[in-house]
Design a protein around this motif. Structure first.
Motif, PDB file in Angstrom:
ATOM      1  N   ASP A  24       0.315   4.401   0.099  1.00  0.00           N
ATOM      2  CA  ASP A  24      -0.009   5.436   1.074  1.00  0.00           C
ATOM      3  C   ASP A  24       0.559   5.097   2.444  1.00  0.00           C
ATOM      4  O   ASP A  24       1.025   5.981   3.176  1.00  0.00           O
ATOM      5  CB  ASP A  24      -1.526   5.624   1.168  1.00  0.00           C
ATOM      6  CG  ASP A  24      -2.116   6.279  -0.077  1.00  0.00           C
ATOM      7  OD1 ASP A  24      -1.353   6.922  -0.823  1.00  0.00           O
ATOM      8  OD2 ASP A  24      -3.333   6.134  -0.304  1.00  0.00           O
ATOM      9  N   THR A  51       3.420   7.362   4.273  1.00  0.00           N
ATOM     10  CA  THR A  51       3.140   7.931   5.591  1.00  0.00           C
ATOM     11  C   THR A  51       4.151   7.437   6.622  1.00  0.00           C
ATOM     12  O   THR A  51       4.667   8.228   7.437  1.00  0.00           O
ATOM     13  CB  THR A  51       1.711   7.561   6.039  1.00  0.00           C
ATOM     14  OG1 THR A  51       0.785   7.951   5.021  1.00  0.00           O
ATOM     15  CG2 THR A  51       1.347   8.260   7.332  1.00  0.00           C
ATOM     16  N   ASN A 104       0.859  -1.175   0.000  1.00  0.00           N
ATOM     17  CA  ASN A 104       0.000   0.000   0.000  1.00  0.00           C
ATOM     18  C   ASN A 104       0.905   1.238   0.000  1.00  0.00           C
ATOM     19  O   ASN A 104       1.574   1.527   0.989  1.00  0.00           O
ATOM     20  CB  ASN A 104      -0.906  -0.013   1.222  1.00  0.00           C
ATOM     21  CG  ASN A 104      -1.899   1.127   1.245  1.00  0.00           C
ATOM     22  OD1 ASN A 104      -1.544   2.276   1.037  1.00  0.00           O
ATOM     23  ND2 ASN A 104      -3.165   0.814   1.517  1.00  0.00           N
TER      24      ASN A 104
END
Length: 397
Positions: A254, A258, A252
């Protein structure tokens, strides 16, 4: 006087480490303490890792990249490919131990007041990590009578709320040694996709699986590219607990982007330890083959010896190097401390980890202990002999 934060007051003690002062006092009195409380392997660290440090010619010990060196991350990806986990170096953030990887994961996917569902008993520090992150643990109970198998999927469904962000598992399990089957991972995969939440899998004990079983990674053919986060570490795999090198793995983008911001905030993982960990990836399979045989032998020895104690109930682990035993005592915390303060057999005693700290549900595990079978067989046999004598004497007080 300035006050301590509510979060600080709520931070739980480690059931693994909180009795250390009592063990140290026992040693000062000349008593030998068998440490069954902590997963510190006595297996030798691979020579290739140690030589990488001893023979290094670095003149300036500089920062590494926040996500870890590219060379090391590529080699981690190569390692995973051999395990049917197809990721790239860009799917990996190198962390200061698996602990930091989990903190990065929680920081990346949760806000204060959010919830994560965890089958309990679970690794005790999940309580601490959740407290530090302002996250609420919602436990789903697994039972010693079922060998700590995955609870019915309906139990998870009942607990999912709008605040649920993830299900967290440890596979193989700490403290139980439970190994999730392919069918169980499939059920978890279905539920996290249905509810659009994450499945975090702490897979640090991946290499330690027994009885011809197979480890099932959440990033192996379960369709969880957007939902899965792996927590990993070199600590147990290569007997390198002091290196403090782990990683967070996810496809993932994202999540990785992050987590990288958290990694940048703490600058970088330790350079020398990365060098040792990169070299450790060259460890031959024969090393693991020998270690697995040794741990299986220790497991069988421990389980067989515990079975000889009247009133003891023990779950048989399929992986890692821990088991949970239920003892015929009123309170395992009190008993464990008493063994260190007031009991010895032939000037020897045992240190165990009271299991209540591996639960978030108050009142659970109060007469259970986690035992790490990280000692040689003769020491395990002696430890259980001491434990048997201690139980007998304790119950007459």
């Amino acid at each position: 006087m300035p006050s301590i934060s509510i979060k600080g007051k709520s931070m739980p003690e480690s059931p693994i480490r909180k009795l250390v002062p009592y063990a140290e006092n026992a040693k000062k009195k000349g008593i030998e303490v068998f440490h069954l409380n902590i997963g510190q392997p006595d297996i030798k660290t691979p020579d290739c890792a140690l030589k990488a440090i001893k023979n290094n010619t670095i003149e300036v010990l500089s920062y590494s990249r926040s996500e870890g060196s590219e060379e090391y991350r590529q080699k981690i990806a190569d390692y995973y490919s051999k395990k049917n986990i197809n990721v790239t170096a860009n799917d990996i953030i190198v962390t200061t131990g698996g602990s930091e990887a989990l903190l990065f994961a929680l920081g990346s996917i949760t806000d204060p007041g959010d919830e994560i569902i965890i089958p309990e008993p679970f690794y005790a520090n999940y309580n601490g990590f959740s407290t530090a992150s302002g996250v609420n643990i919602v436990p789903v109970i697994s039972k010693i009578e079922d060998n700590f198998a995955l609870p019915p999927i309906e139990a998870f469904e009942k607990l999912i709320s709008p605040k649920t962000k993830a299900i967290l598992i440890c596979n193989p399990g700490n403290p139980t040694g439970y190994l999730y089957s392919k069918e169980e991972i499939q059920k978890l995969a279905a539920i996290v996709k249905k509810h659009d939440i994450f499945l975090i899998a702490d897979e640090v004990y991946r290499e330690f699986v027994y009885d011809n079983a197979q480890h099932q990674s959440v990033l192996s053919d379960f369709g969880l590219e957007n939902n899965a986060i792996i927590i990993d570490s070199v600590s147990k795999r290569y007997s390198m607990c002091g290196a403090r090198i782990g990683c967070l793995v996810s496809k993932n983008k994202d999540v990785i982007a992050t987590a990288l911001k958290f990694a940048q905030a703490r600058l970088s993982p330790p350079t020398f330890a990365q060098i040792a960990s990169e070299a450790a990836l060259e460890t031959p399979q024969s090393y693991f083959d020998e270690v697995i045989v040794e741990y299986k032998d220790r497991r069988d020895t421990l389980i067989n010896e515990l079975a000889k104690i009247e009133g003891v109930k023990v779950a048989v682990p399929k992986g890692a190097f821990y088991c949970v035993a239920e003892l015929p005592v009123d309170n395992a915390d009190t008993f464990a401390q008493w063994m260190l303060e007031d009991f010895s057999l032939d000037n020897k005693t045992v240190m165990v980890a009271p299991a209540a700290g591996f639960y978030s549900t108050k009142g659970f595990g109060t007469n259970q202990v986690r035992i790490a079978y990280v000692l040689k067989k003769e020491d395990l046999i002696k430890s259980v002999e001491i434990l048997k004598a201690a139980i007998k004497k304790y119950n007459t007080i």
